[in-house]
Design a protein around this motif. Structure first.
Motif, PDB file in Angstrom:
ATOM      1  N   PRO A 268       0.792  -1.217  -0.079  1.00  0.00           N
ATOM      2  CA  PRO A 268      -0.001  -0.038   0.088  1.00  0.00           C
ATOM      3  C   PRO A 268       0.875   1.252   0.091  1.00  0.00           C
ATOM      4  O   PRO A 268       0.307   2.239  -0.385  1.00  0.00           O
ATOM      5  N   ASP A 269       2.213   1.130   0.444  1.00  0.00           N
ATOM      6  CA  ASP A 269       2.717   2.456   0.534  1.00  0.00           C
ATOM      7  C   ASP A 269       3.585   2.644  -0.680  1.00  0.00           C
ATOM      8  O   ASP A 269       4.411   3.828  -0.819  1.00  0.00           O
ATOM      9  N   ALA A 270       3.726   1.781  -1.756  1.00  0.00           N
ATOM     10  CA  ALA A 270       4.502   2.069  -2.794  1.00  0.00           C
ATOM     11  C   ALA A 270       4.007   2.787  -3.953  1.00  0.00           C
ATOM     12  O   ALA A 270       4.613   3.144  -5.063  1.00  0.00           O
ATOM     13  N   GLY A 271       2.610   2.982  -3.965  1.00  0.00           N
ATOM     14  CA  GLY A 271       1.814   3.793  -4.899  1.00  0.00           C
ATOM     15  C   GLY A 271       2.519   5.277  -5.036  1.00  0.00           C
ATOM     16  O   GLY A 271       2.747   5.580  -4.073  1.00  0.00           O
ATOM     17  N   ALA A 272       2.147   5.826  -6.206  1.00  0.00           N
ATOM     18  CA  ALA A 272       2.792   6.998  -6.606  1.00  0.00           C
ATOM     19  C   ALA A 272       2.166   8.159  -5.249  1.00  0.00           C
ATOM     20  O   ALA A 272       2.991   8.944  -4.772  1.00  0.00           O
ATOM     21  N   ASP A 273       0.996   8.088  -5.222  1.00  0.00           N
ATOM     22  CA  ASP A 273       0.429   9.236  -4.478  1.00  0.00           C
ATOM     23  C   ASP A 273       0.702   9.042  -3.233  1.00  0.00           C
ATOM     24  O   ASP A 273       0.952  10.138  -2.632  1.00  0.00           O
ATOM     25  N   ALA A 274       0.864   7.775  -2.582  1.00  0.00           N
ATOM     26  CA  ALA A 274       0.955   7.665  -1.138  1.00  0.00           C
ATOM     27  C   ALA A 274       2.625   7.912  -0.973  1.00  0.00           C
ATOM     28  O   ALA A 274       2.767   8.681   0.142  1.00  0.00           O
ATOM     29  N   ALA A 275       3.408   7.804  -1.917  1.00  0.00           N
ATOM     30  CA  ALA A 275       4.903   8.073  -1.846  1.00  0.00           C
ATOM     31  C   ALA A 275       5.040   9.930  -1.728  1.00  0.00           C
ATOM     32  O   ALA A 275       5.766  10.366  -0.938  1.00  0.00           O
ATOM     33  N   ARG A 276       4.032  10.463  -2.676  1.00  0.00           N
ATOM     34  CA  ARG A 276       4.233  11.779  -2.634  1.00  0.00           C
ATOM     35  C   ARG A 276       3.695  12.220  -1.240  1.00  0.00           C
ATOM     36  O   ARG A 276       4.189  13.382  -0.884  1.00  0.00           O
ATOM     37  N   ALA A 277       2.643  11.849  -0.963  1.00  0.00           N
ATOM     38  CA  ALA A 277       1.973  12.280   0.553  1.00  0.00           C
ATOM     39  C   ALA A 277       3.048  12.213   1.777  1.00  0.00           C
ATOM     40  O   ALA A 277       3.332  13.252   2.241  1.00  0.00           O
ATOM     41  N   ASP A 278       3.657  10.872   1.592  1.00  0.00           N
ATOM     42  CA  ASP A 278       4.929  10.947   2.621  1.00  0.00           C
ATOM     43  C   ASP A 278       6.081  11.814   2.409  1.00  0.00           C
ATOM     44  O   ASP A 278       6.486  12.374   3.341  1.00  0.00           O
ATOM     45  N   ALA A 279       6.215  11.946   1.263  1.00  0.00           N
ATOM     46  CA  ALA A 279       7.448  12.975   1.011  1.00  0.00           C
ATOM     47  C   ALA A 279       7.150  14.282   1.132  1.00  0.00           C
ATOM     48  O   ALA A 279       7.948  15.002   1.703  1.00  0.00           O
ATOM     49  N   PHE A 280       6.168  14.887   0.970  1.00  0.00           N
ATOM     50  CA  PHE A 280       5.349  16.104   1.554  1.00  0.00           C
ATOM     51  C   PHE A 280       5.614  16.114   3.006  1.00  0.00           C
ATOM     52  O   PHE A 280       6.014  17.033   3.538  1.00  0.00           O
ATOM     53  N   ALA A 281       5.001  15.007   3.771  1.00  0.00           N
ATOM     54  CA  ALA A 281       4.865  15.320   5.277  1.00  0.00           C
ATOM     55  C   ALA A 281       6.570  15.170   5.612  1.00  0.00           C
ATOM     56  O   ALA A 281       6.767  15.982   6.644  1.00  0.00           O
ATOM     57  N   ALA A 282       7.402  14.387   4.784  1.00  0.00           N
ATOM     58  CA  ALA A 282       8.959  14.587   5.242  1.00  0.00           C
ATOM     59  C   ALA A 282       9.460  16.010   5.051  1.00  0.00           C
ATOM     60  O   ALA A 282      10.306  16.359   6.133  1.00  0.00           O
ATOM     61  N   ARG A 283       8.943  16.659   3.992  1.00  0.00           N
ATOM     62  CA  ARG A 283       9.661  17.858   3.908  1.00  0.00           C
ATOM     63  C   ARG A 283       9.220  18.955   5.069  1.00  0.00           C
ATOM     64  O   ARG A 283       9.951  19.835   5.439  1.00  0.00           O
ATOM     65  N   VAL A 284       7.925  18.502   5.392  1.00  0.00           N
ATOM     66  CA  VAL A 284       7.389  19.597   6.390  1.00  0.00           C
ATOM     67  C   VAL A 284       7.917  19.290   8.134  1.00  0.00           C
ATOM     68  O   VAL A 284       8.325  20.055   8.807  1.00  0.00           O
ATOM     69  N   LEU A 285       7.917  17.821   8.488  1.00  0.00           N
ATOM     70  CA  LEU A 285       7.899  17.219   9.576  1.00  0.00           C
ATOM     71  C   LEU A 285       9.450  16.691  10.023  1.00  0.00           C
ATOM     72  O   LEU A 285       9.873  16.587  10.908  1.00  0.00           O
ATOM     73  N   GLY A 286      10.170  16.607   8.723  1.00  0.00           N
ATOM     74  CA  GLY A 286      11.310  15.849   8.898  1.00  0.00           C
ATOM     75  C   GLY A 286      12.741  16.831   9.054  1.00  0.00           C
ATOM     76  O   GLY A 286      12.507  17.932   9.187  1.00  0.00           O
ATOM     77  N   ARG A 287      13.999  16.152   9.108  1.00  0.00           N
ATOM     78  CA  ARG A 287      14.920  17.102   9.326  1.00  0.00           C
ATOM     79  C   ARG A 287      16.076  16.465   8.180  1.00  0.00           C
ATOM     80  O   ARG A 287      15.860  15.474   7.663  1.00  0.00           O
ATOM     81  N   ARG A 288      16.884  17.486   7.961  1.00  0.00           N
ATOM     82  CA  ARG A 288      18.016  17.389   6.739  1.00  0.00           C
ATOM     83  C   ARG A 288      19.292  16.804   7.384  1.00  0.00           C
ATOM     84  O   ARG A 288      19.873  17.373   8.346  1.00  0.00           O
ATOM     85  N   GLY A 289      19.654  15.720   6.915  1.00  0.00           N
ATOM     86  CA  GLY A 289      20.923  15.046   7.403  1.00  0.00           C
ATOM     87  C   GLY A 289      22.000  15.806   6.883  1.00  0.00           C
ATOM     88  O   GLY A 289      21.858  16.917   6.058  1.00  0.00           O
ATOM     89  N   GLU A 290      23.084  15.383   7.312  1.00  0.00           N
ATOM     90  CA  GLU A 290      24.552  16.217   6.871  1.00  0.00           C
ATOM     91  C   GLU A 290      24.795  16.036   5.452  1.00  0.00           C
ATOM     92  O   GLU A 290      25.359  16.757   4.640  1.00  0.00           O
ATOM     93  N   ASP A 291      24.259  14.942   4.763  1.00  0.00           N
ATOM     94  CA  ASP A 291      24.454  14.540   3.320  1.00  0.00           C
ATOM     95  C   ASP A 291      23.419  15.103   2.351  1.00  0.00           C
ATOM     96  O   ASP A 291      23.432  14.745   1.244  1.00  0.00           O
ATOM     97  N   GLY A 292      22.461  15.772   3.214  1.00  0.00           N
ATOM     98  CA  GLY A 292      21.165  16.613   2.427  1.00  0.00           C
ATOM     99  C   GLY A 292      20.140  15.727   2.237  1.00  0.00           C
ATOM    100  O   GLY A 292      19.011  16.290   1.845  1.00  0.00           O
ATOM    101  N   THR A 293      20.052  14.535   2.787  1.00  0.00           N
ATOM    102  CA  THR A 293      18.753  13.793   2.659  1.00  0.00           C
ATOM    103  C   THR A 293      17.940  14.096   3.819  1.00  0.00           C
ATOM    104  O   THR A 293      18.209  14.652   4.733  1.00  0.00           O
ATOM    105  N   ILE A 294      16.913  14.178   3.480  1.00  0.00           N
ATOM    106  CA  ILE A 294      15.698  14.209   4.762  1.00  0.00           C
ATOM    107  C   ILE A 294      15.157  13.139   5.027  1.00  0.00           C
ATOM    108  O   ILE A 294      14.759  12.068   4.566  1.00  0.00           O
ATOM    109  N   VAL A 295      15.186  13.104   6.448  1.00  0.00           N
ATOM    110  CA  VAL A 295      14.728  11.876   7.419  1.00  0.00           C
ATOM    111  C   VAL A 295      13.670  12.341   8.123  1.00  0.00           C
ATOM    112  O   VAL A 295      13.439  13.169   8.817  1.00  0.00           O
ATOM    113  N   TRP A 296      12.624  11.484   8.065  1.00  0.00           N
ATOM    114  CA  TRP A 296      11.330  11.993   8.684  1.00  0.00           C
ATOM    115  C   TRP A 296      10.845  10.513   9.513  1.00  0.00           C
ATOM    116  O   TRP A 296      10.730   9.510   9.097  1.00  0.00           O
ATOM    117  N   ASP A 297      11.280  10.699  10.887  1.00  0.00           N
ATOM    118  CA  ASP A 297      10.799   9.572  11.902  1.00  0.00           C
ATOM    119  C   ASP A 297       9.666  10.012  12.528  1.00  0.00           C
ATOM    120  O   ASP A 297       9.376  11.009  13.318  1.00  0.00           O
TER     121      ASP A 297
END
Length: 429
Positions: A268-297
Motif C-alpha cells: 500500500p505504501d509503494a503507490g505514487a500518490d502515497a509516496a508523494r504524500a509521505d514525501a510532502f510530510a517529510a519535507r514539513v516534519l522531517g530533518r535534513r541530514g549532513e548528506d542533504g537527505t531528508i529523514v522523517w521519523d
C-alpha cells in the motif's frame, strides 16, 4: 405545433388525478393518445415551454429508437434549463435582489438550504447566481428560459465575472459571451469567459492579481476513516515549484519502496500518490541530514488529539464508535490513534447516556463541559458541517439559567448560526 386540446386534457387529468384515483378511475400511466404517436409528438416540438413537461411525461423513452431517444433527451435538457430559470426567479423572490445586508443574507441562505435540502454554501451560491443573472445578465436568463443554455453555463459566467464591477464592461461581456454559450460546453465556456474578461477588463486584472495573492492561505479539515486534508492556495509559480519538489521526492521514495512492481503486488505504501504524500510530510516534519537527505521519523511527532469514547470502548471491552477531533471513527481506529499519539486529550463518556455529569445552573460554561461538547458536536444548524472546535461556540438550547449547563442542554453552533439565533433570525432549539 402541439394540439392544444390534447395538452388541455393532460392538464385536466393531472389536476384531478387524486380525486379520480380515489373514485377507482386510475387513468393511463402516461398521457397516451392514439392520434399522436410518440415520434410525431417529438417532431412537432417548437420553442421550449411549460407545456413540454406533459409532453415528455406522455412519452415512454424506452419505446423510442436511438435517434428519437436523443431528441427526447435534448428536450428534457431544455426543460431542465427552463426550470432553472424559474428557480432563479424564485430565489430572487425569497432572498431579494439586494445582497448588501449580510445578516439577512445568511438567514435567507439558511432558509433556502432547508427548503432545498442542500448546504448553506450551495444555497448561498445559488442565490448569488440568481441575483447576478437577474440584475446583470438578463440575456442569459432569457436564454435559460428558452433552453438555449444550461444552468452550468450560467454558473461559469457568474463565477468568471464575479470581480467585474463596471456596468458597461458587464454589458459587453454579456453580449460577447451569450452566442458562445449557445454553442460550446460549460467546460469550454469557462475558457471563453476568462478570455473575454482578460480582453474587456484588462485595466483591473493586475489589481485583482495583487488582491488575490494577498489572500493566499492554508486550509485543513478532517476526512473519513481518520484521514485529513491539507491544502495550500498561493500564486501559481510557487505552487508549481512546490509540486515539482514534492513530485521528485515522491518518485525517489516510491523507487525505494519497490516502485510500480511493489504497488501491483499489493504494497500500500509503494503507490505514487502515497509516496508523494509521505514525501510532502517529510519535507514539513522531517530533518535534513549532513548528506542533504531528508529523514522523517514519525515517532517523535507531537500530535494532540481529542478522542471521545466511552470507557468500555477505550478498554477494548466494547466497540462503540469514537469521535476523533469531532469525526466519527470505528472503535479500533479510535483506540489506535489514542495509543499512537504522544499527547492526547481524553473525554470518557458514560456508556449508557453518553454524557458527562450535569454541571447544574451554578456555572455558565464549565471548561470541562465546553471541551466535551465541542469535541462531541458539529454545528447543530441544519445542513451545516462545521466541526473545527476553533469555529464552534457553545449554545444553550434552553437559555441559562432557566436551562442547565449540561451536555443535554448545550450544543455547538458555528459563529454564523450562533449570531443568527442571537438575532432571533433562526430558531435552533
Amino acid at each position: 405545433m402541439l394540439d392544444q386540446g390534447w395538452l388541455d386534457e393532460c392538464a385536466l387529468w393531472e389536476a384531478g388525478r387524486e380525486e379520480w384515483v380515489a373514485d377507482g378511475c386510475p387513468g393511463p400511466e402516461r398521457f397516451d393518445d392514439e392520434r399522436w404517436p410518440a415520434e410525431d409528438l417529438l417532431s412537432m416540438r417548437g420553442a421550449v415551454s411549460e407545456w413540454d413537461l406533459p409532453l415528455l411525461v406522455s412519452v415512454d423513452p424506452a419505446s423510442l429508437d436511438r435517434e428519437d431517444a436523443l431528441v427526447y433527451l435534448r428536450r428534457v435538457e431544455a426543460v431542465t434549463a427552463l426550470v432553472a430559470g424559474v428557480r432563479a426567479r424564485a430565489l430572487v423572490a425569497v432572498a431579494g435582489a439586494d445582497g448588501s445586508d449580510s445578516m439577512a443574507d445568511r438567514h435567507a441562505a439558511m432558509e433556502v438550504g432547508v427548503c432545498a435540502r442542500v448546504g448553506e454554501g450551495a444555497a448561498a451560491s445559488a442565490i448569488a447566481t440568481a441575483r447576478v443573472l437577474h440584475g446583470c445578465f438578463p440575456g442569459f436568463l432569457a436564454a435559460l428560459d428558452a433552453g438555449e443554455v444550461s444552468e452550468w453555463h450560467c454558473r461559469e459566467l457568474v463565477a468568471g465575472t464575479r470581480h467585474v464591477t463596471d456596468p458597461d464592461t458587464v454589458a459587453a461581456l454579456g453580449a460577447r459571451l451569450l452566442p458562445r454559450a449557445r454553442r460550446v460546453t460549460p467546460a469550454r465556456f469557462r475558457g471563453e469567459v476568462a478570455r473575454a474578461v482578460a480582453d474587456l477588463d484588462a485595466a483591473r486584472a493586475s489589481e485583482r492579481r495583487v488582491r488575490a495573492r494577498a489572500g493566499r492561505y492554508v486550509s485543513c479539515r478532517p476526512l473519513e476513516d481518520g484521514m485529513g486534508f491539507l491544502g495550500v492556495v498561493s500564486d501559481w509559480p510557487t505552487i508549481s515549484a512546490m509540486h515539482a519538489v514534492i513530485d521528485a521526492d515522491g518518485r525517489a521514495l516510491a523507487a525505494e519502496r519497490g516502485g510500480a512492481a511493489a504497488a501491483r503486488a499489493g504494497e500500500p505504501d509503494a503507490g505514487a500518490d502515497a509516496a508523494r504524500a509521505d514525501a510532502f510530510a517529510a519535507r514539513v516534519l522531517g530533518r535534513r541530514g549532513e548528506d542533504g537527505t531528508i529523514v522523517w521519523d514519525t515517532a517523535p511527532a507531537q500530535v494532540t488529539l481529542t478522542v471521545v469514547m466511552d470507557l468500555d470502548t477505550l478498554r477494548g471491552e466494547a466497540d462503540r464508535h469514537a469521535l476523533l477531533d469531532g469525526e466519527p471513527v470505528p472503535a479500533p481506529v479510535g483506540r489506535e490513534y489514542a495509543a499512537a499519539a504522544t499527547a492526547w486529550r481524553r473525554a470518557v463518556t458514560d456508556p449508557v447516556t453518553g454524557h458527562l455529569l450535569d454541571h447544574g445552573t451554578t456555572r455558565y460554561l464549565p471548561d470541562r463541559l465546553r471541551d466535551y461538547v465541542l469535541a462531541r458536536d458539529h454545528c447543530r444548524a441544519p445542513g451545516c458541517t462545521t466541526r473545527a472546535t476553533s469555529r464552534l461556540e457553545m449554545d444553550h438550547a434552553v437559555p441559562f439559567p432557566d436551562g442547565p449547563s449540561s451536555a443535554a442542554n448545550c450544543g455547538g453552533l458555528c459563529r454564523r448560526h450562533h449570531q443568527l439565533k442571537t438575532a432571533h433570525l433562526a430558531d435552533l432549539t
